[in-house]
Scaffold this motif. Structure first.
Motif, PDB file in Angstrom:
ATOM      1  N   ASP A   6       0.921  -1.232   0.068  1.00 34.41           N
ATOM      2  CA  ASP A   6      -0.011  -0.053  -0.001  1.00 34.41           C
ATOM      3  C   ASP A   6       0.891   1.211   0.019  1.00 34.41           C
ATOM      4  O   ASP A   6       0.683   2.136  -0.840  1.00 34.41           O
ATOM      5  CB  ASP A   6      -0.921  -0.043   1.195  1.00 34.41           C
ATOM      6  N   ARG A   7       1.696   1.262   0.654  1.00 34.41           N
ATOM      7  CA  ARG A   7       2.697   2.533   1.055  1.00 34.41           C
ATOM      8  C   ARG A   7       3.514   2.612  -0.363  1.00 34.41           C
ATOM      9  O   ARG A   7       3.678   3.760  -1.028  1.00 34.41           O
ATOM     10  CB  ARG A   7       3.755   2.389   1.957  1.00 34.41           C
ATOM     11  N   ALA A   8       4.165   1.453  -1.039  1.00 39.55           N
ATOM     12  CA  ALA A   8       4.551   1.536  -2.416  1.00 39.55           C
ATOM     13  C   ALA A   8       3.825   2.103  -3.478  1.00 39.55           C
ATOM     14  O   ALA A   8       4.157   2.996  -4.365  1.00 39.55           O
ATOM     15  CB  ALA A   8       5.198   0.216  -2.708  1.00 39.55           C
ATOM     16  N   LEU A   9       2.779   1.618  -3.606  1.00 39.25           N
ATOM     17  CA  LEU A   9       1.901   2.212  -4.395  1.00 39.25           C
ATOM     18  C   LEU A   9       1.273   3.610  -4.285  1.00 39.25           C
ATOM     19  O   LEU A   9       0.930   4.300  -5.332  1.00 39.25           O
ATOM     20  CB  LEU A   9       0.378   1.335  -4.583  1.00 39.25           C
ATOM     21  N   SER A  10       1.138   3.954  -3.109  1.00 37.00           N
ATOM     22  CA  SER A  10       0.853   5.602  -2.651  1.00 37.00           C
ATOM     23  C   SER A  10       1.949   6.320  -3.290  1.00 37.00           C
ATOM     24  O   SER A  10       1.746   7.798  -3.359  1.00 37.00           O
ATOM     25  CB  SER A  10       0.941   5.546  -1.317  1.00 37.00           C
ATOM     26  N   ILE A  11       3.248   6.042  -3.465  1.00 35.95           N
ATOM     27  CA  ILE A  11       4.122   6.791  -3.948  1.00 35.95           C
ATOM     28  C   ILE A  11       4.167   7.225  -5.380  1.00 35.95           C
ATOM     29  O   ILE A  11       4.393   8.406  -5.912  1.00 35.95           O
ATOM     30  CB  ILE A  11       5.709   6.135  -4.050  1.00 35.95           C
ATOM     31  N   LEU A  12       3.275   6.350  -6.227  1.00 37.26           N
ATOM     32  CA  LEU A  12       3.298   6.540  -7.706  1.00 37.26           C
ATOM     33  C   LEU A  12       2.251   7.969  -7.804  1.00 37.26           C
ATOM     34  O   LEU A  12       2.398   8.901  -8.564  1.00 37.26           O
ATOM     35  CB  LEU A  12       2.598   5.444  -8.257  1.00 37.26           C
ATOM     36  N   PRO A  13       1.144   7.875  -7.182  1.00 40.88           N
ATOM     37  CA  PRO A  13       0.224   8.963  -7.391  1.00 40.88           C
ATOM     38  C   PRO A  13       1.121  10.546  -6.945  1.00 40.88           C
ATOM     39  O   PRO A  13       0.781  11.557  -7.395  1.00 40.88           O
ATOM     40  CB  PRO A  13      -0.927   8.924  -6.220  1.00 40.88           C
ATOM     41  N   LEU A  14       1.964  10.370  -5.901  1.00 44.52           N
ATOM     42  CA  LEU A  14       2.625  11.526  -5.466  1.00 44.52           C
ATOM     43  C   LEU A  14       3.835  11.841  -6.531  1.00 44.52           C
ATOM     44  O   LEU A  14       3.768  13.039  -6.931  1.00 44.52           O
ATOM     45  CB  LEU A  14       3.537  10.913  -4.352  1.00 44.52           C
TER      46      LEU A  14
END
Length: 254
Positions: A6-14
């Protein structure tokens, strides 16, 4: 493990907002810099992010390649078909799906009316491009120079007194369709057949297909058919959302 993913995927929108340094990523995730760095390194190894010379991170080329590959492999007919069936079950009229390919608008799916009087359209058959509602939607989305060039080389057969007579009238109608976001064919191809249509859009907002509901006058009047336009547009929006991955699938007939 799920929290890490979840944290890794949250980096992409950022990073979609623009390049960010390690501190910005850690702050957005609410984690220590060492944790953010491990996540970024893993994403970097898979080509999903790229570290620039200024030590900031941006989205990697592999991500765009995957997105392009996924889009190319999407089958709009497969995605749309269940929605078309539900719409047909709700209203009972003929439902079509069409795309624009090589200067033709083709039906690629059809769900027949439950009424005895049916349309003789066929999957794979080109539509009457200057009058069909689905054609108007697909052509209205073309860039203006391409739209004008196409309109000027088309023939304008007068199927009925309501058929589009010439290029100027066609371009004017396409401009209206482009602005309002829906189209009709009220006796333009066959005097006894009316049709309302809405566009299906991809993730970039461009029209990738168009869907319509058609019915003969002996079953429903043009005015009555037009009352289905909000439902047709909701169905098209639901298909667009599923096709582009923007929104969860909802049943527009509910």
């Amino acid at each position: 493990m799920s929290q890490t993913v979840d944290r890794a995927l949250s980096i992409l929108p950022l990073l979609a907002e623009g390049p960010a340094d390690l501190g910005q990523v850690a702050d957005r995730l609410g984690v220590h810099k060492s944790t953010a760095l491990r996540l970024l390194r893993t994403l970097h190894e898979h080509g999903l992010v790229y570290r620039q010379s200024d030590q900031r991170y941006r989205l990697g080329a592999r991500l765009f390649a995957l997105a392009q590959e996924a889009m190319e492999n999407l089958d709009i007919r497969e995605i749309a078909h269940p929605h078309l069936v539900r719409l047909n079950e709700h209203c009972g009229h003929t439902v079509h799906l069409a795309v624009y390919e090589e200067n033709e608008v083709l039906y690629i799916d059809k769900v027949d009316s439950r009424y005895p009087v049916r349309m003789y359209s066929r999957i794979g058959k080109p539509v009457a491009i200057t009058v069909a509602a689905v054609a108007k939607l697909l052509l209205a989305d073309l860039p203006e120079p391409e739209r004008r060039a196409l309109a000027e080389r088309l023939d304008y057969p007068l199927y009925t007194p309501r058929s589009t007579p010439n290029a100027d009238a066609f371009l004017k109608e396409l401009a209206t369709v482009r602005e309002q976001g829906w189209a009709t064919d009220l006796g333009g191809h066959e005097e006894s057949i009316n049709c309302v249509a809405a566009p299906i859009r991809g993730a970039d907002g461009r029209v990738v297909a168009a869907m319509s509901v058609s019915a003969p006058n002996v079953v429903v009047t043009a005015e009555e058919l037009l009352t289905l336009l909000p439902l047709v547009r909701r169905t098209a929006a639901a298909i667009s959302g599923e096709y582009s991955g923007r929104t969860p699938v909802k049943d527009p007939t509910v």
